[in-house]
Design an enzyme around this catalytic site. Structure first.
Site, PDB file in Angstrom:
ATOM      1  N   SER A   1      36.101  15.539  11.871  1.00 42.08           N
ATOM      2  CA  SER A   1      34.928  15.522  10.992  1.00 42.08           C
ATOM      3  C   SER A   1      33.970  16.684  11.224  1.00 42.08           C
ATOM      4  O   SER A   1      33.011  16.837  10.464  1.00 42.08           O
ATOM      5  CB  SER A   1      34.181  14.201  11.155  1.00 42.08           C
ATOM      6  OG  SER A   1      34.975  13.136  10.677  1.00 42.08           O
TER       7      SER A   1
ATOM      8  N   GLU B   1      31.134  60.382  66.808  1.00 40.62           N
ATOM      9  CA  GLU B   1      32.245  61.126  66.215  1.00 40.62           C
ATOM     10  C   GLU B   1      32.094  62.645  66.287  1.00 40.62           C
ATOM     11  O   GLU B   1      33.083  63.360  66.425  1.00 40.62           O
ATOM     12  CB  GLU B   1      32.406  60.706  64.745  1.00 40.62           C
ATOM     13  CG  GLU B   1      32.740  59.241  64.532  1.00 40.62           C
ATOM     14  CD  GLU B   1      34.123  58.898  65.046  1.00 40.62           C
ATOM     15  OE1 GLU B   1      34.997  59.790  65.060  1.00 40.62           O
ATOM     16  OE2 GLU B   1      34.320  57.748  65.476  1.00 40.62           O
TER      17      GLU B   1
END
Length: 867
Positions: A464, A86
């Site tokens: 219960s 680049e």
């Protein structure tokens, strides 16, 4: 000389004109140039990540995948590959590269082709952060001036780090760190030279040169990058030859999830969105560390899944999912193509029945693999008729399957077997007793099937499971574990419901005056109602609120004693935690801490802990803004995950100023800066109920002498085989909801099983002659439906941990009592045992040889509502 002077004048004129043009261009674009100083504090968009307490990645949210990396963490060869490709003169120019511009212009003029770009990496950073990609001269001018400003503001390394972290590299990967993970499933330092070159070639054409979508073009681009590296002498000829001849190994890698726990990750995601907003939550790179233990979470998921499969199998086979063919068989490719369109679920995968012979069948899976289902994986599949009825056991595979059917199969860890997607639901949650940290949470059988989190969102009747809290209210008044409660039909009805409600036992058997310990252990309904009557309905409701139950969920009638309230599993686990930790209401939380993308602490939860506050602390002098101040929320507030009374420290310096740990081993109880939970029942009551809940599992008496008896959860004793566990079964009317909740000193867990359709009963299953010896049959109930899941989980979770001895708290005494009457006795035989009492409440009277019993039986009882 005249020509020379004219040329000199022309040169200076053009130079002045050029300077003037540049100056004019600068002042023209100056108002539109952004402040590049913002790059010093730039916030890269990174996804939200959710972790377990031990650092396992649970989930990741966000459109962009980015893993920010520091410049010094990027391999040198990757930097070389990027620069050689680049901007080879990056470390030499000042933001723009005149040599590169002239070279690119020359090539354009001489060849007519734009084979080389003139933009430096600094210009690309300027364009990426501040400008658009439109190809105009004015944009190019802005880009140049911005590049010059950036070079004056940031160092070269800082500029390159921004470029490496921000570049789009395809497949939602932003930056080289994410690209390494997406394409190769690696961290940067693990990349090979060809892989680095492949990534370095992506910024200019992330789609066209994508190694997954276009591998041939990607390899060509990679090899060009390698040639540039060779040209710049950053690699040798040998390295170049080896790299260009290597195949592409790129393939898509999702986020590296270490722990699949979707319900807790969804809770964390929702928390972050509510607190920080959608955009910030998804893009600011937050790391959320939950309280979940990865080991316990996996155990909970496995136990819940296996328990659901067990219920589903004993109720019968509902038949094939579809018929793929009847007379003309499909080709193997046609079959696998159809199967690949069907998503697997929780280890269940689609398959096609290819042949059936005797007591085995051959099936084909979506990968084209032939699997043989032996009889041990088929024999369970008697026909499902209804939730209460099953057909006769099959005798051969043809009774179950035929060629052409699409079925489900799974590997149960021992062999392949026929399966089906369960229709029953389940949920489980586990808490740490001393501070309420959620250690495991599973909100359903399959998140892909239903995202509804039953742990926090489903309110189901408690059954219960409520009885320990009813008896706690009676103990807080004046009852003891030895108090005799009349186990006889109730003649006086409760008319507050508008009808004459008379509860009865399940089964409908009555044994006369019975000790409270036995009544709780055997879940005797009429005893629970009588205990509540003794404590008083209003007082019982007040006591239940102390355990964290919402008063709006508690009916003002006697059905309360048998579990008519509808509550969430998280509320149930929180309430049982009060017994496990000695009487403190510790509110559950699931966020341990949150960090930003650079691991800076931004939030830390400091929970209230189950400890007595040190005496020297003067609560009147605590600053209300102190993050460690005592919780201020009223007990009447409903329990919810990450409740508001769990303090959150949102300033790292404030948190570090006073380090607080949350383990008793670190002596947190003596830390004056700690937050202390509210004590809601006495330590003595918590101890006594815990001891009674151990009898639910271990029973009591002497079996060899004929006085032995079982609690409702006797199966847990056979599996877990340790005496520091306590628990309670729970079953509602017609078995629509089943529960098992229990604990030891280190872990509290609740399991719930039921249908999402509240009206559907869990039913019953008949005994199978060809089934396993320890198979479950009969009516579904808490002990048989939810209990096995809890048993399996706690057995795994507590494996290898020491068994905690019984250590009665101060104020608890023991006395030998007569089993029949609960009175003191001087005998030491099988008719007696030691019982615990709060000091001063132990019996004062000794048993006589002929105890008097009144008439305890009353006839004409009506049907009850709850078991």
């Amino acid at each position: 000389m005249k020509w020379f002077k004219r040329l000199l004048i022309a040169f200076f004129s053009l130079s002045l004109l050029g300077v003037a043009a540049i100056t004019a261009a600068y002042f023209y674009v100056l108002p539109d140039l952004p402040d590049v100083n913002s790059l010093k504090t730039v916030q890269l968009q990174t996804p939200l990540r959710i972790y377990s307490r031990d650092g396992k990645l649970i989930s990741q949210f966000g459109e962009k995948r980015r893993i920010p990396v520091e410049y010094d963490d990027v391999p040198a060869q990757l930097i070389n590959a990027v620069l050689d490709t680049e901007d080879a003169r990056f470390f030499e120019h000042r933001g723009i590269d005149p040599i590169g511009i002239i070279r690119a212009a020359t090539i354009l003029i001489t060849t007519g082709k734009k084979s080389q770009g003139a933009s430096t990496i600094t210009q690309q950073v300027a364009r990426g952060f501040f400008l658009s990609n439109e190809k105009t001269y004015i944009r190019k001018i802005k880009e140049i001036f911005l590049a010059l400003k950036i070079e004056k503001t940031l160092t070269k390394k800082e500029i390159l780090a921004l470029y490496l972290n921000r570049s789009f590299l395809g497949n939602r990967a932003y930056g080289v760190g994410a690209a390494a993970q997406v394409y190769y499933g690696k961290e940067l330092h693990q990349l090979t030279l060809p892989e680095m070159a492949m990534i370095a070639g992506l910024p200019q054409a992330p789609s066209a040169a994508n190694p997954i979508r276009n591998p041939e073009r990607a390899i060509a681009r990679r090899n060009w990058v390698l040639s540039r590296m060779l040209e710049k002498r950053n690699i040798t000829q040998a390295e170049y030859e080896e790299a260009i001849n290597s195949p592409s190994t790129a393939k898509y890698h999702g986020a590296e999830i270490d722990l699949y726990a979707p319900y807790i990750s969804e809770m964390a995601r929702d928390y972050m969105i509510q607190k920080y907003g959608v955009e910030a939550a998804y893009t600011n790179g937050y790391n959320v560390y939950t309280t979940i233990s990865s080991d316990l979470q996996l155990m909970a998921q496995e136990s819940l899944r296996d328990n659901v499969f067990a219920y589903d199998q004993r109720h019968g086979y509902r038949g094939p999912e579809a018929q793929l063919w009847t007379e003309m068989p499909l080709t193997q490719d046609e079959i696998t193509n159809k199967l690949r369109q069907i998503s697997p679920m929780q280890g269940i995968i689609p398959a096609a029945v290819m042949s059936v012979n005797g007591q085995q069948a051959q099936v084909l899976d979506s990968d084209g693999k032939l699997i043989t289902l032996e009889w041990k994986g088929l024999k369970w599949a008697r026909k499902f008729i209804s939730d209460k009825r099953q057909g006769l056991p099959p005798k051969q595979a043809a009774d179950i399957l035929s060629a052409g059917q699409q079925v489900w199969i799974r590997n149960n860890g021992q062999h392949w077997q026929l399966s089906q997607i369960p229709s029953v639901s389940s949920a489980t949650v586990s808490l740490e007793p001393h501070d309420g940290a959620i250690r495991a949470l599973v909100g359903g059988f399959s998140f892909s099937q239903s995202q509804f989190n039953r742990v926090t969102q489903a309110k189901r009747q408690l059954g219960s499971n409520i009885k320990p809290f009813i008896y706690a209210a009676a103990l807080e008044k004046d009852y003891t574990l030895a108090t005799l409660i009349n186990n006889a039909p109730i003649n006086k009805p409760d008319t507050r419901q508008g009808t004459a409600w008379r509860p009865k036992n399940s089964p409908d058997i009555y044994g006369g005056p019975t000790r409270l310990r036995v009544g709780l252990a055997q879940s005797i309904n009429v005893m629970s109602v009588r205990a509540m009557r003794h404590a008083g309905l209003d007082n019982t409701i007040k006591e239940l609120v102390k355990f964290g139950f919402d008063p709006n969920d508690l009916p003002r009638n006697e059905s309360l004693a048998l579990g008519s309230p509808s509550v969430t599993p998280l509320q149930v686990a929180t309430a049982f935690n009060v017994f496990a930790n000695g009487g403190y209401l510790v509110e559950p939380y699931f966020i341990d801490h949150v960090t930003d993308g650079y691991d800076n602490m931004i939030e830390q939860t400091i929970p209230a802990i189950a400890c007595e506050k040190p005496q020297e602390i003067n609560t009147q002098e605590i600053d209300v803004e102190d993050p460690f101040a005592a919780m201020a929320e009223e007990l009447s507030q409903p329990i919810e995950a990450q409740a508001s009374s769990t303090e959150v420290i949102e300033n790292e310096d404030e948190f570090n100023a006073s380090t607080v740990t949350t383990t008793k081993e670190d002596n947190i109880c003596s830390n004056p800066n700690a937050r202390f939970a509210k004590k809601v029942i006495s330590e003595q009551t918590a101890f006594l109920i815990t001891e009674a809940l151990k009898s639910v599992i271990w029973g009591g008496g002497d079996w060899s002498k004929g006085t032995g008896w079982n609690g409702t959860a006797w199966r847990a004793a056979k599996l877990i085989k340790r005496h520091d566990i306590a628990g309670k079964t729970g079953t509602t009317n017609e078995s629509r909801d089943t529960w098992f909740s229990g604990f030891n000193p280190t872990l509290t867990s609740t399991f719930w099983v039921g249908f999402d359709d509240h009206g559907r009963q869990l039913g019953r299953s008949s005994w199978m002659a060809n089934g396993e010896p320890d198979q479950i049959s009969g009516a579904e109930a808490g002990a048989k439906t939810a209990g096995p899941g809890w048993n399996d989980f706690m057995n795994k979770a507590l494996a290898g941990t020491p068994e905690y001895p019984v250590v009665p708290p101060k104020g608890i005494v023991s006395a030998r009592i007569d089993l029949a009457t609960g009175k003191l006795t001087r005998k030491t035989d099988h008719t007696t045992e030691f019982e615990y009492f709060v000091e001063g409440t132990e019996p004062k009277e000794y048993v006589t040889e002929t105890p008097q019993n009144g008439d305890i039986f009353i006839d004409n009882v009506a049907e009850d509502l709850f078991q």
